[in-house]
Design a protein around this motif. Structure first.
Motif, PDB file in Angstrom:
ATOM      1  N   LEU B  78       0.807  -1.228   0.000  1.00 43.22           N
ATOM      2  CA  LEU B  78       0.000   0.000   0.000  1.00 43.22           C
ATOM      3  C   LEU B  78       0.837   1.275   0.000  1.00 43.22           C
ATOM      4  CD1 LEU B  78      -2.972   0.933   0.002  1.00 43.22           C
ATOM      5  CD2 LEU B  78      -2.827   1.050   2.507  1.00 43.22           C
ATOM      6  N   PRO B  79       1.845   1.381   0.870  1.00 48.63           N
ATOM      7  CA  PRO B  79       2.626   2.626   0.876  1.00 48.63           C
ATOM      8  C   PRO B  79       3.279   2.927  -0.480  1.00 48.63           C
ATOM      9  CG  PRO B  79       3.165   1.277   2.782  1.00 48.63           C
ATOM     10  CD  PRO B  79       2.322   0.442   1.894  1.00 48.63           C
ATOM     11  N   PHE B  80       3.645   1.885  -1.227  1.00 57.10           N
ATOM     12  CA  PHE B  80       4.292   2.086  -2.523  1.00 57.10           C
ATOM     13  C   PHE B  80       3.295   2.520  -3.593  1.00 57.10           C
ATOM     14  CE2 PHE B  80       6.839  -1.142  -0.406  1.00 57.10           C
ATOM     15  CZ  PHE B  80       8.108  -0.615  -0.550  1.00 57.10           C
ATOM     16  N   LEU B  81       2.065   2.033  -3.480  1.00 59.84           N
ATOM     17  CA  LEU B  81       1.131   2.148  -4.596  1.00 59.84           C
ATOM     18  C   LEU B  81      -0.002   3.138  -4.365  1.00 59.84           C
ATOM     19  CD1 LEU B  81       0.849  -1.664  -5.476  1.00 59.84           C
ATOM     20  CD2 LEU B  81       2.394   0.042  -6.458  1.00 59.84           C
ATOM     21  N   LEU B  82      -0.207   3.550  -3.105  1.00 58.81           N
ATOM     22  CA  LEU B  82      -1.406   4.332  -2.814  1.00 58.81           C
ATOM     23  C   LEU B  82      -1.456   5.645  -3.575  1.00 58.81           C
ATOM     24  CD1 LEU B  82      -4.041   4.619  -1.330  1.00 58.81           C
ATOM     25  CD2 LEU B  82      -2.806   5.460   0.675  1.00 58.81           C
ATOM     26  N   SER B  83      -0.320   6.350  -3.656  1.00 60.69           N
ATOM     27  CA  SER B  83      -0.390   7.663  -4.303  1.00 60.69           C
ATOM     28  C   SER B  83      -0.736   7.525  -5.785  1.00 60.69           C
ATOM     29  CB  SER B  83       0.913   8.445  -4.102  1.00 60.69           C
ATOM     30  OG  SER B  83       2.002   7.621  -4.406  1.00 60.69           O
ATOM     31  N   GLN B  84      -0.252   6.456  -6.439  1.00 64.16           N
ATOM     32  CA  GLN B  84      -0.641   6.232  -7.836  1.00 64.16           C
ATOM     33  C   GLN B  84      -2.131   5.932  -7.946  1.00 64.16           C
ATOM     34  OE1 GLN B  84       2.237   3.696 -10.205  1.00 64.16           O
ATOM     35  NE2 GLN B  84       3.184   3.531  -8.194  1.00 64.16           N
ATOM     36  N   LEU B  85      -2.643   5.146  -7.007  1.00 67.16           N
ATOM     37  CA  LEU B  85      -4.065   4.806  -7.036  1.00 67.16           C
ATOM     38  C   LEU B  85      -4.920   6.051  -6.811  1.00 67.16           C
ATOM     39  CD1 LEU B  85      -3.980   1.471  -4.968  1.00 67.16           C
ATOM     40  CD2 LEU B  85      -4.213   1.704  -7.458  1.00 67.16           C
ATOM     41  N   LEU B  86      -4.435   6.936  -5.916  1.00 69.83           N
ATOM     42  CA  LEU B  86      -5.211   8.141  -5.595  1.00 69.83           C
ATOM     43  C   LEU B  86      -5.232   9.136  -6.752  1.00 69.83           C
ATOM     44  CD1 LEU B  86      -4.235   8.703  -1.861  1.00 69.83           C
ATOM     45  CD2 LEU B  86      -6.511   8.153  -2.739  1.00 69.83           C
ATOM     46  N   THR B  99      -5.601  -4.068  11.859  1.00 78.20           N
ATOM     47  CA  THR B  99      -5.162  -3.963  10.466  1.00 78.20           C
ATOM     48  C   THR B  99      -4.921  -2.504  10.087  1.00 78.20           C
ATOM     49  OG1 THR B  99      -6.657  -5.824  10.071  1.00 78.20           O
ATOM     50  CG2 THR B  99      -5.720  -4.731   8.135  1.00 78.20           C
ATOM     51  N   ALA B 100      -5.884  -1.657  10.417  1.00 77.07           N
ATOM     52  CA  ALA B 100      -5.766  -0.237  10.083  1.00 77.07           C
ATOM     53  C   ALA B 100      -4.568   0.377  10.807  1.00 77.07           C
ATOM     54  CB  ALA B 100      -7.060   0.495  10.451  1.00 77.07           C
ATOM     55  N   ALA B 101      -4.386   0.017  12.072  1.00 78.89           N
ATOM     56  CA  ALA B 101      -3.280   0.598  12.846  1.00 78.89           C
ATOM     57  C   ALA B 101      -1.931   0.229  12.231  1.00 78.89           C
ATOM     58  CB  ALA B 101      -3.351   0.119  14.295  1.00 78.89           C
ATOM     59  N   VAL B 102      -1.772  -1.058  11.857  1.00 84.92           N
ATOM     60  CA  VAL B 102      -0.497  -1.499  11.277  1.00 84.92           C
ATOM     61  C   VAL B 102      -0.253  -0.820   9.937  1.00 84.92           C
ATOM     62  CG1 VAL B 102       0.740  -3.491  10.347  1.00 84.92           C
ATOM     63  CG2 VAL B 102      -0.518  -3.708  12.498  1.00 84.92           C
ATOM     64  N   LYS B 108       2.383   6.311   7.411  1.00 92.69           N
ATOM     65  CA  LYS B 108       3.018   7.432   8.090  1.00 92.69           C
ATOM     66  C   LYS B 108       4.530   7.419   7.857  1.00 92.69           C
ATOM     67  CE  LYS B 108       3.375   8.786  12.850  1.00 92.69           C
ATOM     68  NZ  LYS B 108       3.006   8.290  14.192  1.00 92.69           N
ATOM     69  N   GLU B 109       5.132   6.239   8.038  1.00 94.89           N
ATOM     70  CA  GLU B 109       6.578   6.128   7.848  1.00 94.89           C
ATOM     71  C   GLU B 109       7.004   6.494   6.432  1.00 94.89           C
ATOM     72  OE1 GLU B 109       7.372   2.109   8.803  1.00 94.89           O
ATOM     73  OE2 GLU B 109       7.167   2.474  10.971  1.00 94.89           O
ATOM     74  N   PHE B 454      12.288   1.863   1.241  1.00 96.59           N
ATOM     75  CA  PHE B 454      12.723   1.233   0.008  1.00 96.59           C
ATOM     76  C   PHE B 454      12.937   2.296  -1.039  1.00 96.59           C
ATOM     77  CE2 PHE B 454       9.537  -1.153   2.183  1.00 96.59           C
ATOM     78  CZ  PHE B 454      10.173  -2.349   2.398  1.00 96.59           C
ATOM     79  N   VAL B 455      13.462   1.846  -2.119  1.00 98.67           N
ATOM     80  CA  VAL B 455      13.452   2.664  -3.314  1.00 98.67           C
ATOM     81  C   VAL B 455      12.632   1.907  -4.351  1.00 98.67           C
ATOM     82  CG1 VAL B 455      14.830   3.644  -5.140  1.00 98.67           C
ATOM     83  CG2 VAL B 455      15.685   3.598  -2.800  1.00 98.67           C
TER      84      VAL B 455
END
Lengths: 554, 554
Positions: B78-86, B99-102, B108-109, B454-455
């Motif tokens: 999700l962190p890698f792909l969310l901005s593209q999806l948005l 699940t939401a907390a993790v 956030k990170e 990651f990169v």
């Protein structure tokens, strides 16, 4: 002359590559000479040899060599190393009939003249210098497996490598408990013991239990039964043949290693097969599917094995049909899990029924006894000291715990490293001695199929040979090369490198021409590129550099 | 508008990388967004993302995203792909509290603003376009795991990913059979079901059985108890804490992933620990060994994990003592066997007691239900069609056989490939649709410890970035570099390459300075070289080429 030196050159901490020296005065007795198998962290390297540099440089005489059984990790290095060993002078070599036959076949293939002499169980001990060696029958997963009782001027050693205690083996040839007990009564200074099964409690089930499993499966199956197992497990082959004959199935052996083992065991009358049962691969299509059993090499998912080629639909003669049932009569050897399960997935995807562990565990029993069997050997031999061999460190530690649960003390059990000498004195005291060289010596497997024709490649040759790296981008969807592979050569000079480069690119492209559809097996692809490049460089330059193929999925 | 399209982008045939699309008209509902893990055939690559190119190019609207549970292979991408999806427009995201907390912690990170909204079990279904999603509690190996009942204008889907049916879970929160049965009575067009345990017969033992095992071990052990387990298995952590408190052991959490999970679960009150029980790593030496439990990340033998660094004697704060007992409260994930057993061997060699499967199987239970549990879900949901998800092909085939043993027909069970669309019509008929792109997208893990920073490196960046190959010969005996490493750079220009070369060599030599003794972990060494070279190239050139370290054992 008041001590006996025991030196493991391999077989400690890494299961394979078994080779051990018993040294007294200026005499050396060698037990086993096995291959090791490289793991995925050693790129471009397939096989390992024991490091015999200590033997070669020591001012000692080899008085004899004996072999416990015919598995690759106990005899496979002999063809590579024998001529170097013989440079120190002649010595006799002994093994039981099947072991000698398998090893001698290899020596013949490698063009080595010397042969191992056959010893039958029950013969009087062989004298070699100050040593004698008595071969004692034990059960394992290959015929004529032996423990060796070695007497020395300092004391007696029980060399108890790979075994289990199966009291109803398929061939009826039980372990010879009487003799084990007798030699135990003579006094055993040290028991060298298989420890690979020390993590498992209890005893193994008998090999005999497997026959009814094959019978059930062969009776139920409407189509062909395709069984993959270890080529050298002749008892297993006999059971598969017997179950096939019960259901009027013809049997075809597929895969070079398997056919060779079949031939050897037929010659020695260790394999029982009715004259009409065996058929050749070109006769398969003449029989209905429910009249066929195919026994196929490649139970470990070895790249280029017959089983993998059949699964990948790349075998010349065999095409899978949806009525086929494939039975894995073997567990994945630790480290091979990924390859084995990749093979199972590929087979499942072809729509065939696959019976494999853990889905079905009843077509295989290990060749290495569990705790109770190891304890049984301890009790029969009553040793003063114990050295677990043929296991990883965790198995050695588990074996030590077993011994401590008996009357043994911590100091009675030695967990060694390869190359660690132990000195035994007549009064029963021991101490650690030298660390002799026990480096890995790499060999590259050239023949795709199995351990057959290699090029020795010791460190010096490697640095002379140079390195070639091939970078190929391959499309995962259609198995096509994305662009020209990048080839980087280091460590040797090429007169006309653009010509060689052109040749290599052309060869790789040719090799890829037959590839179609989604990539199933990346390891295989990497290997293919490596082989093509190796062949070309040898052809054009008569060189054998280390070739490292790197495949990038795109 | 008379059909519903189901498209798996990942999670079929390879267990991980779970991501599924439900598409109706121009609306898309996405379930899960997980990472995959690369195997050893994909050199220099650590993580895989699902291929979202279909979503990005489709002229459709994302109406929502829902998540089944907080494991990396379901939320990690999700962190890698969310901005593209948005970029396609805003949409709501829902998951249960843990699940939401993790997942939100990860967002956030990564500096992503958007957060997942929390849904509690028992809440009314969430409406997203033409879909509704009801979260149903099931047991698994992480808190708040959910199945999702999805209604669509064409019919109802039961999205039954990773689960087991444990009727005595440690936290007392059983699967909600009533709700599963209720939605089953509403009619389920298709059950998407976890199939990873389909090879195993019967039911799993309960998690509850493990507590007494920890109590026995902690009571018996004179020294420290060091337990390694999955960081996200909070029930397991609770049991380890409870058993520690019973024997007055202080508990210290070691490893970044573990500490993070501990913090999240403490915040949500999912972890129960007495105020005096937890201690920090710098307090360890203040307590006697029999008053300490260390919970350590790295049960899969992950290179650079806390457990591996401790075993290699390379951890900053922890030194093993011979009184320590190390407990593996985890099975090796398939493919990790070599790494895990290398770790066990290293620990055994240090003289500590190690309890690990298969030596001791009683410290772990799988999170994936066995056959009877899978059958139970089939019976409760009474689906018309079945699609096994989250398994390799062999698990899907085993699941199909389970279904065929019930009243299902062959045509009722679909074994798909990633990217294979299935079209569901209102009358219950199905047909296969398009093949949308479902390539592997590679990500390189930069942080050694875990999935954190990651990169992104898509194909284009890779070809822009070039390739660097480092060939290093290392002496196995003393971990020393034999000679200057060979470094080969391709695909980019360097102004002053001898300067860069000098830097890289110096960095590698520095990295090796701390290495002493026999090499224990070749993978770790290879990784170390890779990291050093990557850092240097990024520092000097601001480039991130693909770095392929090749270590030759000498």
């Amino acid at each position: 002359m008041n001590q006996l030196s025991f030196i493991p050159l391999g077989g400690i901490g890494d299961v394979t590559k078994n080779m051990y020296i018993y040294e007294y005065g200026d005499e050396m007795l060698i037990v086993d000479c096995g291959l090791g198998f490289a793991d995925e962290t050693m790129l471009g390297v397939d096989l390992l040899l024991p490091d015999i540099s200590y033997i070669l440089q020591a001012k000692k005489k080899i008085v004899g060599m004996v072999f416990t059984h015919g598995h690759e990790d106990h005899i496979g290095a002999l063809p590579f190393l024998l001529s170097q060993l013989l440079n120190k002078g002649p010595f006799p070599m002994y093994a039981t009939p099947f072991t000698a036959a398998v090893a001698n076949e290899k020596l013949k293939e490698f063009g080595v003249q010397k042969r191992i002499d056959t010893v039958n169980f029950g013969e009087t001990p062989k004298h070699m210098g100050s040593f004698t060696a008595l071969f004692i029958r034990v059960t394992h997963s290959i015929p004529d497996t032996s423990h060796i009782f070695i007497t020395t001027p300092i004391g007696n050693f029980y060399h108890g490598s790979d075994f289990k205690f199966d009291d109803t083996p398929f061939d009826g040839k039980k372990s010879n408990y009487d003799v084990i007990e007798q030699v135990g009564q003579k006094g055993v200074l040290c028991l060298l013991s298989d420890c690979l099964g020390a993590e498992r409690q209890g005893r193994l089930p008998s090999e005999l239990d497997i026959l009814s499993q094959f019978e059930n499966a062969f009776g139920e199956t409407q189509g062909r039964c395709i069984v993959t197992t270890y080529s050298s497990n002749i008892a297993r082959l006999n059971q598969i043949i017997l179950a096939s004959e019960k259901y009027n199935r013809k049997v075809c052996f597929i895969g070079r290693s398997l056919v060779k083992m079949k031939d050897i065991s037929l010659r020695l009358r260790y394999l029982q097969i009715q004259p009409q049962t065996e058929i050749q691969i070109d006769q398969i299509d003449s029989y209905p599917e429910n009249m066929l059993t195919l026994i196929v090499a490649g139970s470990q998912g070895q790249e280029s094995s017959a089983m993998v080629r059949i699964a990948d639909n790349e075998h010349r003669d065999i095409r899978l049909s949806e009525h086929d049932t494939v039975i894995f009569s073997a567990d994945p050897i630790p480290g091979n899990e990924t390859l084995v399960y990749e093979l199972v997935d590929t087979l499942a995807k072809r729509g065939v029924k696959v019976l494999y562990p853990p889905l079905r565990r009843d077509f295989h029993v290990s060749g290495h006894g569990s705790s109770d069997e190891l304890l049984h050997l301890m009790r029969l031999t009553k040793p003063k000291k114990l050295v677990p061999i043929g296991g990883n460190f965790r198995h050695m530690a588990a074996y030590k715990n077993l011994a401590l649960s008996q009357s043994f003390q911590k100091s009675d059990v030695l967990l060694l490293d390869d190359g660690q000498e132990v000195l035994f004195a007549k009064d029963g005291t021991i101490k650690l001695g030298r660390n002799v060289p026990a480096k890995n010596v790499y060999v590259d497997e050239i023949s795709g199929e199995e351990v057959e024709s290699f090029v020795m490649r010791d460190r010096q040759k490697l640095s002379e040979g140079g390195v070639v790296i091939v970078l190929a981008e391959v499309d995962a969807q259609n198995s096509e090369l994305i662009s020209k592979p990048d080839i980087i050569m280091r460590g040797f000079r090429v007169e006309n490198d653009s010509k060689l480069y052109g040749h290599m690119i052309a060869d790789i492209k040719t090799a890829f021409r037959g590839k179609k559809g989604r990539v199933n097996n990346w390891v295989h692809l990497r290997k293919l590129i490596g082989e093509v490049v190796e062949r070309r460089i040898f052809k054009d330059l008569r060189r054998r550099p280390l070739v490292l193929p790197v495949v990038i999925e795109a």
